[in-house]
Structures are given as C-alpha cells and as structure tokens.
Design a protein around this motif. Structure first.
Motif, short mmCIF file in Angstrom:
data_model
loop_
_atom_site.label_atom_id
_atom_site.label_comp_id
_atom_site.label_asym_id
_atom_site.label_seq_id
_atom_site.Cartn_x
_atom_site.Cartn_y
_atom_site.Cartn_z
N LEU A 1 35.24 -3.01 -76.32
CA LEU A 1 34.00 -2.35 -76.76
C LEU A 1 33.04 -2.17 -75.58
O LEU A 1 32.35 -1.16 -75.47
N ALA A 2 33.00 -3.15 -74.69
CA ALA A 2 32.09 -3.07 -73.54
C ALA A 2 32.29 -1.76 -72.78
O ALA A 2 31.34 -1.16 -72.28
N ARG A 3 33.54 -1.30 -72.74
CA ARG A 3 33.86 -0.09 -71.96
C ARG A 3 33.71 1.20 -72.76
O ARG A 3 33.77 2.29 -72.22
N ARG A 4 33.57 1.07 -74.07
CA ARG A 4 33.61 2.25 -74.94
C ARG A 4 32.28 3.01 -74.93
O ARG A 4 31.21 2.40 -75.01
N GLU A 5 32.37 4.34 -74.86
CA GLU A 5 31.16 5.16 -74.90
C GLU A 5 30.48 5.02 -76.26
O GLU A 5 31.15 4.94 -77.29
N GLN A 6 29.17 5.02 -76.25
CA GLN A 6 28.39 4.89 -77.48
C GLN A 6 27.57 6.15 -77.74
O GLN A 6 27.23 6.87 -76.81
N PRO A 7 27.24 6.39 -79.01
CA PRO A 7 26.34 7.51 -79.29
C PRO A 7 25.00 7.29 -78.60
O PRO A 7 24.67 6.16 -78.25
N ASP A 8 24.25 8.37 -78.44
CA ASP A 8 22.95 8.25 -77.77
C ASP A 8 22.11 7.18 -78.45
O ASP A 8 21.99 7.15 -79.68
N ALA A 9 21.51 6.33 -77.64
CA ALA A 9 20.73 5.22 -78.20
C ALA A 9 19.37 5.72 -78.67
O ALA A 9 18.82 6.67 -78.13
N LYS A 10 18.88 5.05 -79.68
CA LYS A 10 17.52 5.34 -80.15
C LYS A 10 16.54 4.60 -79.23
O LYS A 10 16.92 3.62 -78.58
N PRO A 11 15.28 5.01 -79.18
CA PRO A 11 14.31 4.24 -78.39
C PRO A 11 14.25 2.81 -78.90
O PRO A 11 14.48 2.56 -80.09
N ALA A 12 13.92 1.88 -77.99
CA ALA A 12 13.93 0.46 -78.37
C ALA A 12 13.02 0.23 -79.57
O ALA A 12 11.88 0.66 -79.59
N ARG A 13 13.59 -0.45 -80.58
CA ARG A 13 12.78 -0.81 -81.74
C ARG A 13 12.22 -2.19 -81.45
O ARG A 13 12.90 -3.17 -81.63
N ARG A 14 11.03 -2.20 -80.95
CA ARG A 14 10.50 -3.49 -80.54
C ARG A 14 9.03 -3.55 -80.93
O ARG A 14 8.15 -3.24 -80.13
N VAL A 15 8.78 -3.88 -82.18
CA VAL A 15 7.41 -3.98 -82.64
C VAL A 15 7.10 -5.46 -82.80
O VAL A 15 7.63 -6.11 -83.71
N ARG A 16 6.29 -5.99 -81.90
CA ARG A 16 5.94 -7.41 -82.04
C ARG A 16 4.87 -7.54 -83.11
O ARG A 16 3.95 -6.73 -83.18
N PRO A 17 4.98 -8.57 -83.94
CA PRO A 17 3.98 -8.73 -84.98
C PRO A 17 2.58 -8.89 -84.37
O PRO A 17 2.43 -9.54 -83.34
N ALA A 18 1.58 -8.27 -85.00
CA ALA A 18 0.21 -8.41 -84.50
C ALA A 18 -0.24 -9.85 -84.73
O ALA A 18 0.15 -10.48 -85.71
#
Ligand SMILES: Cc1ncc(C[n+]2csc(CCOP(=O)(O)OP(=O)(O)O)c2C)c(N)n1
Ligand SMILES: [Mg+2]
Length: 536
Positions: free
Chosen positions: A161-178
């Motif tokens: 899997l490490a070598r396998r091409e992946q679909p285009d990634a989405k922007p990082a989903r990184r919402v830290r709780p307020a």
C-alpha cells in the motif's frame, strides 16, 4: 497523484513534524524515503524504544507530535515501552510501522503478528492504513494524539500500500476544538466566592497547565492573589522556582510530601490547575477531603481516575477556566500565619545542596552553571528524585523526564530529540549508570548526528533506588550491584569526550568545556554507594 507513503509523510509535515526516528527494515523503506523527501529528517537510532523518546524530545521543543518509525515484528515489539510511556506521560506520538499485505499474511508468517492488537493495549488508538482513506487516517491519528489527553497513536502500513498511488487528497481536516471556558452560572459564582473568601488558598498545577497554554495564567493568579504553588514534576518552572510563592515540584519524594501535604491540609481552598495525578505516588491518593476543604478543579478531562475528588470540577480549557475564576474577584490578605514561607524554608532545609560532594552537589553545581533556558533531561532512579527535589526550574518546559511511567533509559534520548529540534539550546542529560548502560548505543547516535550534548552520569555502581528499597525492607542486596564502568573511555571509543570528576570544581570545568565542545561529552560523576539514605 501521490503514493500512500507520500501522503502520510506530507500530512505529518503539515502537522508540524520535522523528524522521524527509527531503525529501518525492509518493510518500511518506501515510507522512510517518503518521510525524508517530505521534510521529516530520518534519524537512525540503535533501538526503537530510544527512538520514541527522541521523538518525545522533539515534541517538548516544537509542540508537534513526535514520529517513530519501525519495521515489522521485532521493530514493533521493541517500541512497546515508549508507546506505553507516551500514553501515561501524555505525549502525542505517531508510531508508524510496516507490515505485510493482509492477504499475504494468510499464507506467510515470518515476523508476522497482530501489531494492531498489541498496540491497542497501550496506545490511544491503532489504525491499519487503508487504501483510499490514507489522508483521513493520518489526520485522525494526529487529532487523537493531540486532543483531549495527548498520547500515542499507531498506524500500521502495509508495504504494498505504501507504494500504491492514491486519489487526490482532500485538504487536511484539522479543526482543533476551541478552548472551552466554564459556563456562567451558580457553580462559577460559588467558585469565585470561595476564592474571594479564602484566607489560606493553595494551588497545585500539573501537566495540563502546560498543554492548555496556561503557564502565564497560573503564574499571574498565584502572584496577584499571593497563592502558594505546588507543581508536579512536569509543571516545574511555571513560577520560577526562586519565587517565594513557588513550593517546588513534588509527587515521588516521601520527604517532600512530609512537608507539603500538611500545608495542603491546613488550606481552606485548594485550586487544581491542570493537575493530573498520574505523576504522583500513593501518598497523593485522596490527599484531601472535599467535605472539609473546598477543592476547585480545572481539568481538560473528567475525573475517572478517582485518585482524588473535588468539590467543583470545571472541565474544559484550564487557561480559560482560571481566567473566568478570577474575573471580578479582588485579592485579599492571605496566609496571615506565614505557613507557606515556613514550609518553603523547611523544604530547603530538608534538601540541602551545600554538601562538599555527592548527588546534591552535582545538581547544585549544574543548576547554577547552566543558562535558565537550558533543556535538562533526567533518567529514572534515585538521582532523578533527588534532582527533581533540588533543581530550581526558572522556566517551564526545561526539565523533561518520564514522570508518570517512570521508565529507565529515557533521559539521554529525550535530550537527543530536544537538541535536534532546537540545536542552539544548551542540552544536558542526567542519568544513572544503570540507565545509561541500558541505552549505551545511543551515544553512537550522538556521534553520528554530531550533537554536542553533555551527559552527566551518576556513577555509583548500583541500582541505587532499588538497593535502597531492598535494604529498607531488611533484604540482602540482590541484583542491584554491578561494576564501575569506565564511561569516559566508552565515550571516547564512541567518538565523544569523556571526563571523570569527583569534586565540584572539576565538574564545573567539565560542564563548561562540554557545553562549548563540538562533540558530545560524557561526564562520569563518581559518588559512593548508599549516599541517598534519608535524602528524599
Ligand atoms: C525499564 C525499567 N526497568 C526497571 C525499572 C525499575 N527501576 C527504577 S529506578 C532503577 C534503578 C536505576 O539505576 P541507575 O540508573 O543506576 O540510577 P540510580 O538509582 O542508581 O540513581 C530501577 C531498576 C524502571 N523504572 N524502568
Ligand atoms: Mg546507579
């Protein structure tokens, strides 16, 4: 298009990670290269466990999760200690391991065992990376590692899997709780009234005060309201420890507890500022009675540990909670009997540092000589409890150690990680001789990375902490005595400087030389066996 390995690496870079530590193996070569190419410098270590502590060392300087990489099988099992440590010591650690393809594992068993099952027992979460969900799994891993109580998250990466091409990634989903502040209402009103009326308030701060960026808030609350502050080992330095209100960091020393716990017992208000009792020994189990003394707790996570109880618990951001608490409250005269000052004096007298030579002299000499912003890492053993008792931290985040898990073999690698992440800072590791012998190979890592760290080893030819307990139990010494290793010669053999010292002047000179040197220095500080009796 990017491969799964490239995507993992890119996401970790975006999360602020700049180093990956590990021992390579055939199953992780693609991942290793991808990490390096993405800007996470790969640091080869001699043991995965030490690599995990180095990763932790980078976290203490950058705030980004540490990254550890291991190969299949023995690489994973070698990392169990440091993953368990990260869970107990609240360290965000991303542990990547390589594994064979799941289908292949049905007919192939060399080095194969269930990494995820093992890791689930010690980590906050353990994932198998999935085709098509690479980006979201890494984002989740980072979020789980950082949010709530920080801790370790494991991701198992199948080599194909490490070598396998992946679909285009989405922007990082990184919402830290307020940061969540306490809701206005009767509980907050009551807390403010308790603070306004307290004549003998005391505050205890722990690791969550650091995590929640509450250092200045705790310090100004203590100063403005003249509240004496006790900390855990991790929270040492929130108030510079030469401040008269700073009562030091405690939790493992019965002698320290003997002075600090009675003061807490006479308080009429106990404030808990991000206090996580996982660092404390058993005398801190139910150390107060909330029916007798009001206890106001500010913590990030609800109390399910039951180590203590509080009258009012505000679960949310510690900084926001303390800010809300003091809002509209006027400081008053406190502690008319001067008890905290007396406790502080009694602690100073109980932990003298004016001996001509010995473990406290070593700590004293180094503490006076090192700059206030030097990073000091200390291993586990008698030397650590003594050092933590006498060491004056003038800044937070400057003394790092395994305070909850209490593992040997962490001091030197913690220092290595801190130095790699913050090369301009003076970094010193203190270690016992037993602890250094456990991880001696990492001196070669210092050589290979050209890191001018100073390592001070307390040479007593003894597992002093255990010998002390054995003797206290009336037992003969068994399995606690060993030979006096020539650590200075070992250091030279591994490309560093080595110095033997047995007095203050030579130690000070060796420290100065070591801090100015281009290569690492091991200072072998020779002390007698059995010198810790009655010292903590
Ligand atoms: C990995 C691990 N194994 C065993 C222990 C138990 N233990 C705690 S302190 C200690 C002795 C450490 O000896 P040394 O490094 O020489 O330090 P000293 O106590 O002599 O200062 C031991 C064996 C531990 N904490 N961690
Ligand atoms: Mg020893």
């Amino acid at each position: 298009m990017a491969t799964a390995a490239e995507l993992v690496a890119r996401r970790l870079y975006e999360a602020g990670c700049r180093h990956a530590f590990g021992m390579p193996g055939g199953e992780v070569l693609t991942l290793m290269k991808a990490l390096q190419d993405a800007g996470l410098e790969f640091v080869m270590v001699k043991h995965e466990n030490a690599g995990g502590y180095m990763a932790e060392g980078t976290f203490h300087r950058t705030g980004a999760p540490g990254v550890l990489l291991s190969t299949i099988g023995p690489g994973v099992s070698n990392a169990v200690n440091v993953v368990a440590n990260a869970a107990q010591d609240r360290v965000p650690l991303i542990f990547l391991s390589g594994c064979v393809d799941a289908a292949e594992a049905q007919t192939y068993n060399h080095q194969v065992f269930d990494h995820v099952a093992l890791m689930k027992s010690v980590a906050k979460a353990s994932f198998t990376l999935l085709d098509g969900a690479v980006d979201v799994i890494v984002d989740k891993a980072v979020a789980i590692a950082m949010d709530g109580r920080p801790g370790p998250v494991h991701i198992d990466v199948q080599t194909p899997l490490a070598r396998r091409e992946q679909p285009d990634a989405k922007p990082a989903r990184r919402v830290r709780p307020a940061p969540a502040a306490p809701a206005p209402g009767p509980d907050l009103d009551r807390a403010r009234a308790l603070l306004a009326g307290a004549e003998r308030p005391i505050m205890i701060a722990g690791v969550e005060a650091l995590e929640h960026d509450a250092v200045d808030t705790v310090a100004s609350l203590a100063r403005d309201f003249a509240i004496p502050l006790v900390t855990t080992y991790k929270a040492k330095g929130i108030l510079p420890e030469d401040d008269p209100l700073a009562l030091g960091g405690w939790g493992l020393s019965p002698l320290g507890d003997k002075h600090v716990l009675p003061l807490i017992d006479t308080a009429d208000l106990i404030l808990l500022a991000g206090y996580d009792p996982i660092e404390m020994r058993s005398s801190w189990v139910a150390p107060w009675d909330p029916a007798k003394t009001p206890v106001i707790e500010f913590a990030g996570t609800p109390n399910t540990h039951y180590v203590h109880q509080a009258t009012l618990s505000f679960i949310g951001n510690v900084r926001a909670g303390l800010t809300a608490l003091r809002d509209g409250v006027t400081p008053r005269e406190v502690w008319p009997n001067g008890a905290p000052r007396e406790t502080r004096n009694a602690l100073t007298a109980a932990f003298p540092t004016d001996e001509a030579w010995g473990p406290a002299a070593i700590c004293d000499e180094a503490n006076r000589l090192l700059p206030d912003d030097a990073i000091v890492a200390v291993d586990t053993g008698a030397h650590r409890i003594l050092l933590s008792s006498v060491w004056k931290c003038r800044r937070p985040h400057t003394l790092i150690q395994s305070t909850a898990f209490g593992s040997m073999g962490c001091g030197l690698p913690l220092a290595i990680g801190a130095k790699l992440a913050d090369p301009d800072r003076a970094v010193v590791a203190f270690t016992g001789d037993g602890g250094l012998e456990m991880i001696l190979g990492e001196l070669a890592t210092l050589r290979d990375r050209k890191l001018p760290i100073v390592v001070v080893v307390f040479v007593d030819a003894s597992l002093a902490l255990i010998e002390l307990k054995q003797r206290a139990d009336g037992m003969e010494n068994l399995g606690v005595d060993f030979g006096r290793t020539d650590f200075a010669a070992v250091a030279r053999a591994l490309g560093g400087n080595g110095v033997d010292v047995d007095n203050r002047a030579d130690l000070a000179a060796a420290l100065r030389d070591g801090l100015a040197a281009d290569a690492f220095t091991v200072i072998a500080a020779h002390i007698e066996r059995g010198v810790y009796d009655g010292r903590f």
